[in-house]
Design an enzyme around this catalytic site. Structure first.
Site, PDB file in Angstrom:
ATOM      1  N   ASP A  41       0.823  -1.215   0.000  1.00  0.00           N
ATOM      2  CA  ASP A  41       0.000   0.000   0.000  1.00  0.00           C
ATOM      3  C   ASP A  41       0.854   1.261   0.000  1.00  0.00           C
ATOM      4  O   ASP A  41       0.434   2.310   0.491  1.00  0.00           O
ATOM      5  CB  ASP A  41      -0.955   0.033   1.210  1.00  0.00           C
ATOM      6  CG  ASP A  41      -1.780  -1.226   1.332  1.00  0.00           C
ATOM      7  OD1 ASP A  41      -2.406  -1.596   0.322  1.00  0.00           O
ATOM      8  OD2 ASP A  41      -1.779  -1.839   2.413  1.00  0.00           O
ATOM      9  N   LYS A  73       2.457   2.308  -5.059  1.00  0.00           N
ATOM     10  CA  LYS A  73       3.175   1.847  -6.249  1.00  0.00           C
ATOM     11  C   LYS A  73       2.394   2.121  -7.522  1.00  0.00           C
ATOM     12  O   LYS A  73       2.987   2.363  -8.575  1.00  0.00           O
ATOM     13  CB  LYS A  73       3.470   0.349  -6.129  1.00  0.00           C
ATOM     14  CG  LYS A  73       4.423  -0.004  -5.002  1.00  0.00           C
ATOM     15  CD  LYS A  73       4.699  -1.501  -4.946  1.00  0.00           C
ATOM     16  CE  LYS A  73       3.499  -2.328  -4.575  1.00  0.00           C
ATOM     17  NZ  LYS A  73       2.974  -2.025  -3.218  1.00  0.00           N
ATOM     18  N   GLY A 126      -4.374  -4.022  -4.505  1.00  0.00           N
ATOM     19  CA  GLY A 126      -5.127  -2.978  -5.176  1.00  0.00           C
ATOM     20  C   GLY A 126      -4.270  -1.752  -5.366  1.00  0.00           C
ATOM     21  O   GLY A 126      -3.753  -1.190  -4.398  1.00  0.00           O
ATOM     22  N   HIS A 127      -4.061  -1.355  -6.602  1.00  0.00           N
ATOM     23  CA  HIS A 127      -3.297  -0.154  -6.902  1.00  0.00           C
ATOM     24  C   HIS A 127      -4.265   0.947  -7.319  1.00  0.00           C
ATOM     25  O   HIS A 127      -5.007   0.797  -8.286  1.00  0.00           O
ATOM     26  CB  HIS A 127      -2.278  -0.418  -8.023  1.00  0.00           C
ATOM     27  CG  HIS A 127      -1.168  -1.324  -7.589  1.00  0.00           C
ATOM     28  ND1 HIS A 127      -0.258  -1.864  -8.460  1.00  0.00           N
ATOM     29  CD2 HIS A 127      -0.816  -1.774  -6.361  1.00  0.00           C
ATOM     30  CE1 HIS A 127       0.605  -2.605  -7.787  1.00  0.00           C
ATOM     31  NE2 HIS A 127       0.278  -2.563  -6.519  1.00  0.00           N
ATOM     32  N   GLN A 172       1.855  -5.862  -3.159  1.00  0.00           N
ATOM     33  CA  GLN A 172       2.169  -5.870  -1.734  1.00  0.00           C
ATOM     34  C   GLN A 172       3.525  -5.193  -1.495  1.00  0.00           C
ATOM     35  O   GLN A 172       3.872  -4.251  -2.190  1.00  0.00           O
ATOM     36  CB  GLN A 172       2.115  -7.297  -1.168  1.00  0.00           C
ATOM     37  CG  GLN A 172       0.723  -7.866  -1.045  1.00  0.00           C
ATOM     38  CD  GLN A 172       0.286  -8.662  -2.238  1.00  0.00           C
ATOM     39  OE1 GLN A 172       1.062  -9.246  -2.959  1.00  0.00           O
ATOM     40  NE2 GLN A 172      -1.007  -8.698  -2.472  1.00  0.00           N
TER      41      GLN A 172
END
Length: 437
Positions: free
Chosen positions: A13, A16, A40-41, A225
């Site tokens: 988180d 990225k 989740g990006h 991650q």
């Protein structure tokens, strides 16, 4: 031409997605090498806020090929829904996306197993996203997994699903929730339909990627991650089930290590983590809540509030060494604008001893007390600044102190989620690494 890896230097988180999106202006291929829909990006650009779970962040750039590598685990229904959502948002998804035929598939039984384990674990739970990612990787390692290529084979798919279901139903996790324990024939019918929908995207991504590199393409390998969640090197057992450090790029994409020219890291100006596990600098107090509110620290996959705390130099220094990070992006910097004083953990104290490296034992790490160095805040808004020299002096000194503590330059300072609210330090390695097309 070479490839570069973008890796998270904390517990994930770190932002990225924005950094990969920013750097894709200068690359031809973005390839994601690990994890699944548990990652989740979130990217904000042009007034849009998009959350990506399977699809690499390069999908928002015209002319960039995006690859979902063999090291990922894929939920076919979620991936198709994500593609549809991107198209509804006006994002082109077609020949610019390819999915590895060797990537493994998340089945309903994997989700049921994940949920049953977490429910049965009580205080010993890991804090997974309950999306079946860990059990899918277990099936892969146990050699009874189902791969994307299998979704295109009606003759064998049901038998492979039935075998996986039999193992997972009897794996000692208690009874699977009924909604995640359908008959294999029904799952086969559903997944064959998913396979037909995904077929235009499915290919041997390793062969495609190596061919593009041979032709001179510049590649960005996108991690999911963070290093502290790596199965081998993270805060085990409170980790993910894949290789989230930079080394995972080679096995997760089917490329040789000599293809990798450099590693670029991403870390927040403070620290967060989700799920269970030790977190030495956590602030379960007003400071932590203030960080969470200012940083909108809620999971893009689950919506869970993230645990928040001060910057941990031991974690970042460990990640720099493990991944050989040569240049770092420092994200969510503007979150710290509101603090008059900003503690930074420079060591731990445990049992009367000073520790300057991370202990492997999670119980030791949990009982460590951070040794803080308190730096002055700057008390002004940095969210519109685009040049490093225009930052307040205390803000510049904070960046320089972090550089000294972690042993790595900070080439990017992100002061807002928006793509153009970013400070790129022109003499940094990252500015020289990725030549403009």
């Amino acid at each position: 031409m070479p490839g570069y890896v973008v890796v998270g230097a904390q517990w994930g988180d770190e932002g990225k997605g924005k950094i990969v999106d920013l750097l894709t202006e200068r690359v031809d291929v973005v390839a994601r090498y690990g994890g699944g829909p548990n990652a989740g990006h979130t990217i904000e650009t042009g007034g849009r806020r998009l959350a990506l779970h399977h699809v690499p962040s390069g999908i928002l750039r015209d002319g960039v090929l995006c690859l979902i590598g063999n090291g990922m685990v894929v939920n076919p229904a979620s991936l198709l829904e994500e593609i549809d959502g991107l198209r509804r948002a006006g994002v082109q998804v077609g020949d610019n996306l390819r999915v590895s035929d060797r990537a493994h598939v998340i089945l309903p039984y994997h989700r049921g197993c994940d949920i049953a384990r977490e429910e049965a674990s009580g205080d010993g739970r890991i804090g997974t996203t309950r999306l079946g990612v860990g059990p899918a990787y277990e099936s892969k390692a146990g050699r009874y997994g189902v791969r994307v290529a299998d979704l295109l084979d009606p003759a064998t798919l049901e038998a492979k699903i039935a075998r996986a279901a039999g193992v997972l139903r009897g794996s000692g996790n208690g009874r699977l929730p009924a909604e995640f324990d359908p008959e294999p024939a029904a799952v086969a019918t559903e997944y064959l339909a998913h396979g037909r929908a995904l077929e235009p995207y499915v290919t041997d991504t390793s062969a495609l990627l190596n061919a593009r590199l041979d032709d001179g393409a510049v590649m960005l390998c996108e991690g999911a991650q963070g290093t502290m969640l790596d199965l081998d090197h993270g805060s085990y057992p409170y980790v993910t089930s894949s290789a989230s450090s930079a080394g995972g790029a080679c096995t997760g994409l089917g490329i040789s290590p000599i293809r990798i020219e450099g590693v670029f890291g991403v870390m927040k100006a403070y620290s967060t983590r989700v799920g269970e596990g030790p977190f030495p600098t956590e602030q379960d107090n007003e400071d932590g809540r203030r960080i969470r509110d200012r940083g909108r620290e809620y999971g893009s996959t689950t919506g869970r509030p993230r645990r928040c705390g001060w910057f941990d130099a031991l974690v970042a220094r460990y990640s720099v060494s493990l991944n050989q990070i040569e240049s770092m992006a420092l994200t969510l910097f503007d979150v710290l604008d509101a603090f008059d004083a900003i503690p930074v953990a420079v060591a731990y104290e445990h049992g009367g001893r000073r520790l300057e490296t991370l202990p492997a034992d999670p119980d030791v790490l949990r009982s460590c007390r951070p040794v803080y160095e308190t730096l002055p805040g700057w008390g002004s808004d940095t969210s519109s600044i685009t040049r490093f020299d225009d930052l307040p002096q205390a803000a510049r000194e904070y960046v320089r102190r972090i550089e000294a503590l972690v042993g790595c330059e900070i080439g990017i300072v992100s002061v807002s989620p928006e793509r153009d609210k970013t400070i790129l330090r022109p003499r940094s390695r990252i500015a020289r690494w990725l030549p403009a097309r």
